[in-house]
Design an enzyme around this catalytic site. Structure first.
Site, short mmCIF file in Angstrom:
data_model
loop_
_atom_site.label_atom_id
_atom_site.label_comp_id
_atom_site.label_asym_id
_atom_site.label_seq_id
_atom_site.Cartn_x
_atom_site.Cartn_y
_atom_site.Cartn_z
N GLU A 1 -114.79 -27.23 72.47
CA GLU A 1 -114.59 -28.11 71.32
C GLU A 1 -114.90 -29.56 71.62
O GLU A 1 -115.49 -30.25 70.80
CB GLU A 1 -113.11 -28.07 70.90
CG GLU A 1 -112.72 -26.89 70.09
CD GLU A 1 -111.27 -27.03 69.67
OE1 GLU A 1 -110.39 -26.98 70.55
OE2 GLU A 1 -111.02 -27.17 68.47
N HIS B 1 -117.28 -5.53 83.51
CA HIS B 1 -118.02 -4.76 82.51
C HIS B 1 -119.11 -5.59 81.83
O HIS B 1 -119.60 -5.23 80.77
CB HIS B 1 -117.05 -4.20 81.46
CG HIS B 1 -116.02 -3.29 82.05
ND1 HIS B 1 -116.34 -2.03 82.53
CD2 HIS B 1 -114.70 -3.46 82.31
CE1 HIS B 1 -115.24 -1.47 83.04
NE2 HIS B 1 -114.23 -2.33 82.91
N ASN C 1 -111.66 -32.56 47.68
CA ASN C 1 -111.54 -31.78 48.91
C ASN C 1 -111.48 -30.32 48.50
O ASN C 1 -110.59 -29.94 47.73
CB ASN C 1 -110.26 -32.19 49.66
CG ASN C 1 -109.92 -31.23 50.78
OD1 ASN C 1 -110.80 -30.58 51.34
ND2 ASN C 1 -108.64 -31.14 51.10
N GLY C 2 -112.43 -29.51 48.98
CA GLY C 2 -112.44 -28.09 48.63
C GLY C 2 -113.85 -27.65 48.31
O GLY C 2 -114.81 -28.35 48.64
N ARG D 1 -109.44 -35.20 59.38
CA ARG D 1 -109.79 -34.11 58.46
C ARG D 1 -111.30 -33.97 58.28
O ARG D 1 -111.77 -32.98 57.69
CB ARG D 1 -109.15 -34.34 57.10
CG ARG D 1 -107.64 -34.45 57.13
CD ARG D 1 -107.11 -34.72 55.75
NE ARG D 1 -107.31 -33.59 54.88
CZ ARG D 1 -106.49 -32.57 54.76
NH1 ARG D 1 -105.37 -32.55 55.44
NH2 ARG D 1 -106.76 -31.57 53.94
N CYS E 1 -111.97 -32.75 54.76
CA CYS E 1 -112.08 -33.85 53.80
C CYS E 1 -110.70 -34.47 53.55
O CYS E 1 -109.71 -33.77 53.43
CB CYS E 1 -112.66 -33.45 52.45
SG CYS E 1 -114.32 -32.82 52.53
N LYS F 1 -110.79 -25.10 74.26
CA LYS F 1 -110.59 -26.55 74.38
C LYS F 1 -111.83 -27.20 74.99
O LYS F 1 -112.28 -28.25 74.53
CB LYS F 1 -109.38 -26.88 75.27
CG LYS F 1 -108.01 -26.70 74.71
CD LYS F 1 -107.61 -27.66 73.62
CE LYS F 1 -108.04 -27.16 72.27
NZ LYS F 1 -107.17 -26.30 71.56
N TRP G 1 -116.00 -33.82 55.27
CA TRP G 1 -116.46 -32.76 56.17
C TRP G 1 -117.36 -31.90 55.31
O TRP G 1 -116.89 -31.21 54.40
CB TRP G 1 -115.27 -31.96 56.71
CG TRP G 1 -115.65 -30.96 57.75
CD1 TRP G 1 -115.75 -31.18 59.09
CD2 TRP G 1 -115.95 -29.58 57.54
NE1 TRP G 1 -116.12 -30.02 59.72
CE2 TRP G 1 -116.24 -29.01 58.81
CE3 TRP G 1 -116.01 -28.76 56.43
CZ2 TRP G 1 -116.59 -27.68 58.98
CZ3 TRP G 1 -116.36 -27.42 56.59
CH2 TRP G 1 -116.64 -26.89 57.86
N GLU H 1 -107.83 -19.89 75.24
CA GLU H 1 -107.51 -21.22 74.72
C GLU H 1 -108.13 -22.31 75.61
O GLU H 1 -108.65 -23.31 75.11
CB GLU H 1 -105.98 -21.37 74.62
CG GLU H 1 -105.47 -22.73 74.21
CD GLU H 1 -105.97 -23.23 72.86
OE1 GLU H 1 -106.57 -22.47 72.09
OE2 GLU H 1 -105.76 -24.42 72.59
N LYS I 1 -109.81 -30.97 61.34
CA LYS I 1 -108.51 -30.49 61.79
C LYS I 1 -107.92 -29.46 60.83
O LYS I 1 -107.26 -28.53 61.24
CB LYS I 1 -107.57 -31.69 61.90
CG LYS I 1 -106.21 -31.36 62.43
CD LYS I 1 -106.03 -31.88 63.83
CE LYS I 1 -104.79 -31.34 64.48
NZ LYS I 1 -105.09 -30.54 65.65
C1 F6R Z 1 -108.59 -25.81 67.99
C2 F6R Z 1 -108.06 -25.95 66.66
C3 F6R Z 1 -108.45 -24.96 65.64
C4 F6R Z 1 -107.23 -24.59 64.78
C5 F6R Z 1 -107.65 -23.68 63.63
C6 F6R Z 1 -106.46 -23.23 62.81
O1 F6R Z 1 -108.19 -26.84 68.83
O2 F6R Z 1 -107.33 -26.87 66.38
O3 F6R Z 1 -109.02 -23.82 66.21
O4 F6R Z 1 -106.29 -23.96 65.59
O5 F6R Z 1 -108.56 -24.35 62.80
O6 F6R Z 1 -105.80 -24.32 62.26
P1 F6R Z 1 -104.30 -24.23 61.78
O7 F6R Z 1 -103.46 -23.96 62.97
O8 F6R Z 1 -104.02 -25.54 61.16
O9 F6R Z 1 -104.25 -23.09 60.81
#
Ligand code: F6R
Length: 615
Positions: free
Chosen positions: A495, A511, A101-102, A27, A2, A492, A75, A488, A610
């Site tokens: 996502e 396994h 936000n929260g 956000r 948010c 990616k 969000w 990772e 984000k």
């Molecule tokens: C993946 C991504 C998320 C963040 C996670 C932690 O691309 O961006 O998995 O890594 O939400 O966020 P931060 O690093 O801001 O604590």
């Protein structure tokens, strides 16, 4: 998670709010809304499901004149994304409007009480409860908006950043925070801006006040900012000068922020290294480590806490710290750590990693570690965010604003800082010789150039992506330092393209996951020439023997895997400890192009946000 914007001043309120919402769309983007305090003393609220662009279309024929306003991009937490659940929410009498936000954890209890007093509710949100509570207190106690907000917040359990406006007080915005970020911009001629981060107002002012937990700001046109706490005690107003520039917030000719951020990595890595690899690569200089040498020298254990991509960086940190510093390292998901009765000792060093610096679970983990007496060190990107403020020392990754929701340059920045940190701690603990440190240090100085070379693979990856776009499942395999890179890479892809992908330690494949291998499921194998190279060649053969198709990331000149794999991407030869930065870049590009081929919105993937400021 948010985004909130607010503005009070002589400029075009609606335009400033909408532009601000676009900046904060990373956000959350399931609905958006504005509340405009009109010159005639009304509050006009406009809301729309979907992205900010939908709100703009909806507002086209509306009366948008305003002297102040608040806005929100959502969000969803309580209640599905819909027009009615979108913010701003208002009190039943329409006298006040609020953005939030929260999450208000005790909202049900508060709602029950308010219903008994005759309030009725229109949305499913916790925020509407707060709006009604504030107005109920204001009317019952015949008090000011500020006092009503303060009294209401005393009854609230949860996390919030809020902005509230009232019809009968059109030159005031009341803002408050607890565990969710809020920044106030001090503009010219008595104007004020308000936002979840400073990006919405950076072009208007560089004077910024970051609100602290438990603080309430009284923002009045033409009157100096006043900050108090829930007990009505006044706090000092700490003004920070912003270092952000607008160009950092724009796409700079790229079609997407994600692609821009992938291509920025040579320069972000240079920024991250600058001043930290000194004496021609011979020494490493990290202020947060130098200032706390004893803590790092005497640490019996290092505990890393993080979420998502940052957790993957933490896993690489484990290999780095154990290899270079000979100290035991555990890496925990912050969300699991906080509820696992963690055993933390005073001689542990806890490292919290977070791009945003606002992740709720990571903040909670920091709190637990501090209460247990550990030394807590933060690695973050966003200057002035909560994690750098809550930790005893730390290190910024200095990669600039990351706007694409899928993390790319922040990941390589985090891994770079962890590498520097491991070398700096090794210097203090004497676990690496000067020659060993200098050997890696000199390579680090060249690393941005190597990443530039890797980026030249982009056209080749774009072509290859066409072959892989229609796979429904992917397996990503790696060993040692390349195992977190596999995790990772898979994250990616999931996502942004919504293809199921699983990252696995290559040797674990036999396994279980080996059962999945067939011609339909590509396996991406990260196989640079490190000390596990021979082992991973066998894993490649095992996949091949079962008819699986293989895309391998290999060190340039590798003919062995080239003969086994269907496709290879060659990356420069670097020391093993630096390989994750080099091998993760082609995987970022692969995900990007596959998602583009599938027509997905890579910068704003569905359901994601984000900055995850709720549990
Ligand atoms: C993946 C991504 C998320 C963040 C996670 C932690 O691309 O961006 O998995 O890594 O939400 O966020 P931060 O690093 O801001 O604590």
């Amino acid at each position: 998670m948010c985004g909130i914007v607010g503005y009070l001043g002589e400029g075009n309120v609606y335009d400033i709010l909408i532009k601000g919402l676009h900046r904060l769309e990373y956000r959350g983007y399931d609905s958006a809304g504005v509340a405009l305090v009109s010159p005639s003393g009304n509050i006009n609220v406009f809301k729309a499901k979907g992205k900010v662009a939908n709100l703009e279309s909806f507002c086209q024929s509306k009366d948008l004149s305003a002297r102040a306003g608040i806005a929100h991009t959502r969000w969803a937490t309580h209640g599905e994304p819909s027009d009615v659940n979108a913010h701003p929410h208002f009190s039943e009498d329409g006298n006040i409007a609020i953005v939030h936000n929260g999450t208000i954890e005790n909202y049900k209890l508060l709602k029950d009480v308010l219903e008994k007093h005759g309030c009725s509710f229109h949305s499913e949100t916790d925020t509407e409860v707060l709006a009604q509570l504030i107005e109920y207190i204001r009317v019952t106690n015949k008090c000011s908006l500020l006092d009503a907000v303060r009294e209401a917040l005393k009854q609230v359990v949860g996390a919030y950043a809020i902005a509230v406006v009232a019809k009968d007080d059109p030159d005031t915005i009341i803002a408050a925070r607890q565990s969710s970020p809020l920044a106030i911009g001090i503009g010219e001629n008595g104007s004020y801006f308000l936002a979840s981060d400073a990006s919405p107002f950076v072009e208007y002012t560089n004077e910024c006040v970051y609100l602290k937990d438990g603080e309430i700001a009284e923002i009045r046109r033409g009157v100096p900012l006043k900050i108090t706490n829930l007990n009505n005690e006044e706090s000092t107003v700490d003004v920070t000068t912003l270092q952000l520039s607008i160009s950092q917030l724009e796409k700079g000719g790229y079609p997407h922020f994600m692609l821009k951020e992938i291509f920025e990595q040579p320069s972000t890595l240079r920024d991250c290294i600058r001043g930290r690899v000194v004496a021609d690569g011979d020494r490493i200089n990290i202020n947060g480590v130098n200032d706390n040498k004893e803590k790092f020298r005497n640490a019996k254990r290092i505990v890393i806490v993080a979420c998502g991509t940052s957790w993957h960086a933490g896993l690489i940190g484990k290999y780095l710290l154990q290899d270079m510093c000979k100290v035991p390292v555990v890496v925990e998901y912050a969300s699991e750590f906080r509820y696992s009765n963690p055993i933390i000792n005073a001689d542990d060093v806890v490292i919290a990693i977070s791009q945003s610096g606002e992740t709720a679970d990571t903040l909670a983990a920091i709190q637990i570690a501090k209460e247990a007496g550990a030394f807590v060190f933060g690695i973050s990107n966003v200057v002035g965010s909560s994690i750098p403020r809550e930790t005893y020392a730390g290190c910024y990754i200095h990669v600039g604003p990351e706007i694409g929701v899928a993390s790319t340059k922040a990941f390589t920045g985090q891994v770079m800082v962890l590498t520097l940190l491991a070398l700096a701690i090794a210097q203090i603990r004497g676990t690496l010789s000067d020659e060993e440190i200098a050997k890696v240090g000199k390579c680090i100085l060249k690393l941005p150039d190597y990443v530039e070379q890797v980026l030249k693979l982009s056209p080749q990856i774009e072509r290859l992506s066409l072959i892989y776009t229609y796979a429904r499942n992917f397996l990503y395999l790696g060993r040692g330092y390349s195992y977190p890179v596999a995790l990772e890479g898979a994250l990616k892809l999931k996502e942004i393209s919504y293809i199921h992908a699983e990252g696995y330690p290559a040797a674990e494949m036999k396994h279980g996951p080996i059962a999945l291998i067939d011609q339909e499921m590509p396996t991406v194998i990260i196989a640079p020439q490190d000390h596990l190279y021979e082992k991973i060649v066998s894993n490649v053969q095992q996949v091949k023997a079962r008819g699986g198709s293989i895309l391998a990331i290999v060190t340039e000149g590798d003919s062995v895997i080239a003969n086994l794999a269907d496709h290879v991407l060659e990356v420069p030869d670097v020391p093993e400890c630096l390989s994750p930065i080099i091998t993760s870049v082609p995987l970022q590009l692969l995900s990007y192009y596959i998602a583009i081929n599938k027509g997905k919105d890579v910068d704003m993937p569905r359901n994601l946000a984000k900055s995850v400021t709720v549990e």
